[in-house]
Design a protein around this motif. Structure first.
Motif, short mmCIF file in Angstrom:
data_model
loop_
_atom_site.label_atom_id
_atom_site.label_comp_id
_atom_site.label_asym_id
_atom_site.label_seq_id
_atom_site.Cartn_x
_atom_site.Cartn_y
_atom_site.Cartn_z
N SER A 1 0.82 -1.21 0.00
CA SER A 1 0.00 0.00 0.00
C SER A 1 0.86 1.27 0.00
O SER A 1 0.31 2.37 -0.07
N PHE A 2 2.16 1.13 0.05
CA PHE A 2 3.03 2.31 0.12
C PHE A 2 2.80 3.31 -1.01
O PHE A 2 2.77 4.52 -0.76
N PRO A 3 2.60 2.87 -2.27
CA PRO A 3 2.31 3.87 -3.32
C PRO A 3 1.06 4.70 -3.02
O PRO A 3 1.04 5.91 -3.29
N LEU A 4 0.02 4.09 -2.46
CA LEU A 4 -1.18 4.83 -2.08
C LEU A 4 -0.84 5.85 -0.99
O LEU A 4 -1.28 7.01 -1.06
N LEU A 5 -0.06 5.44 0.01
CA LEU A 5 0.34 6.36 1.07
C LEU A 5 1.18 7.51 0.51
O LEU A 5 1.03 8.66 0.93
N LEU A 6 2.03 7.20 -0.44
CA LEU A 6 2.85 8.22 -1.07
C LEU A 6 1.99 9.22 -1.84
O LEU A 6 2.22 10.44 -1.78
N ILE A 7 0.98 8.74 -2.55
CA ILE A 7 0.06 9.62 -3.27
C ILE A 7 -0.67 10.54 -2.29
O ILE A 7 -0.77 11.76 -2.51
N LEU A 8 -1.16 9.98 -1.19
CA LEU A 8 -1.82 10.81 -0.18
C LEU A 8 -0.85 11.84 0.39
O LEU A 8 -1.22 12.99 0.62
N ALA A 9 0.40 11.43 0.62
CA ALA A 9 1.40 12.34 1.18
C ALA A 9 1.71 13.48 0.21
O ALA A 9 1.81 14.65 0.63
N VAL A 10 1.87 13.18 -1.05
CA VAL A 10 2.15 14.23 -2.04
C VAL A 10 0.96 15.18 -2.12
O VAL A 10 1.13 16.41 -2.16
N ALA A 11 -0.25 14.64 -2.11
CA ALA A 11 -1.45 15.49 -2.13
C ALA A 11 -1.53 16.33 -0.86
O ALA A 11 -1.94 17.50 -0.90
N GLY A 12 -1.15 15.74 0.27
CA GLY A 12 -1.14 16.49 1.53
C GLY A 12 -0.13 17.63 1.50
O GLY A 12 -0.43 18.74 1.94
N ALA A 13 1.05 17.36 0.98
CA ALA A 13 2.07 18.41 0.87
C ALA A 13 1.60 19.51 -0.07
O ALA A 13 1.78 20.71 0.22
N ALA A 14 0.99 19.14 -1.17
CA ALA A 14 0.46 20.13 -2.11
C ALA A 14 -0.61 21.00 -1.43
O ALA A 14 -0.66 22.21 -1.66
N ALA A 15 -1.46 20.38 -0.61
CA ALA A 15 -2.50 21.12 0.09
C ALA A 15 -1.89 22.13 1.07
O ALA A 15 -2.36 23.27 1.17
N VAL A 16 -0.84 21.72 1.77
CA VAL A 16 -0.17 22.63 2.70
C VAL A 16 0.44 23.80 1.92
O VAL A 16 0.29 24.97 2.33
N ILE A 17 1.10 23.52 0.83
CA ILE A 17 1.71 24.58 0.02
C ILE A 17 0.64 25.52 -0.52
O ILE A 17 0.78 26.75 -0.47
N GLU A 18 -0.43 24.96 -1.03
CA GLU A 18 -1.51 25.78 -1.58
C GLU A 18 -2.13 26.67 -0.51
O GLU A 18 -2.41 27.85 -0.75
N THR A 19 -2.34 26.11 0.67
CA THR A 19 -2.91 26.89 1.78
C THR A 19 -1.98 28.04 2.15
O THR A 19 -2.44 29.17 2.38
N LYS A 20 -0.70 27.77 2.21
CA LYS A 20 0.29 28.82 2.54
C LYS A 20 0.27 29.92 1.48
O LYS A 20 0.40 31.09 1.81
#
Length: 115
Positions: A92-111
């Motif tokens: 499941s690591f690729p799924l976790l990685l996709i969620l993590a990249v999306a999470g990082a993008a959300a943090v950047i976008e919010t900033k």
């Protein structure tokens, strides 16, 4: 389980953040929340978006609605699910990685929006 690397920990944190937001706030998962509460958004005088929640039913249904509307509450269960996937389902690591990249993008976008 051996030690978790700092990189893996960062991936788990960001994946948990994104999964929590997906469940509690995102429109795409509103069908999960709809049986338990309705939500309305209003803009206040300062331009801030205010979320109003009306819980449906009583007992377990209401409790589940309260749980699904709370990012702190869902965050515990999302973190448990992410860690369980990481430990027990290595594929499941690729799924976790996709969620993590999306999470990082959300943090950047919010900033970027906050300035």
């Amino acid at each position: 389980m051996g030690g978790v690397s700092w990189l893996d920990l960062a991936i788990l944190v960001l994946a948990s953040f994104r999964l929590t937001h997906l469940i509690v706030f995102d429109e795409i998962t509103s069908f999960l929340r709809a049986p338990f509460f309705t939500e309305k958004y209003e803009t206040d005088a300062a331009g801030q978006l205010i979320r109003h929640i009306h819980f449906r039913g009583e007992g377990f249904r209401r409790w589940l609605g309260m749980l699904l509307s709370c990012h702190w509450c869902v965050g515990i269960w999302a973190a448990a699910a992410v860690v369980a996937l990481y430990v027990y389902v290595p594929a499941s690591f690729p799924l976790l990685l996709i969620l993590a990249v999306a999470g990082a993008a959300a943090v950047i976008e919010t900033k970027m929006y906050m300035g």
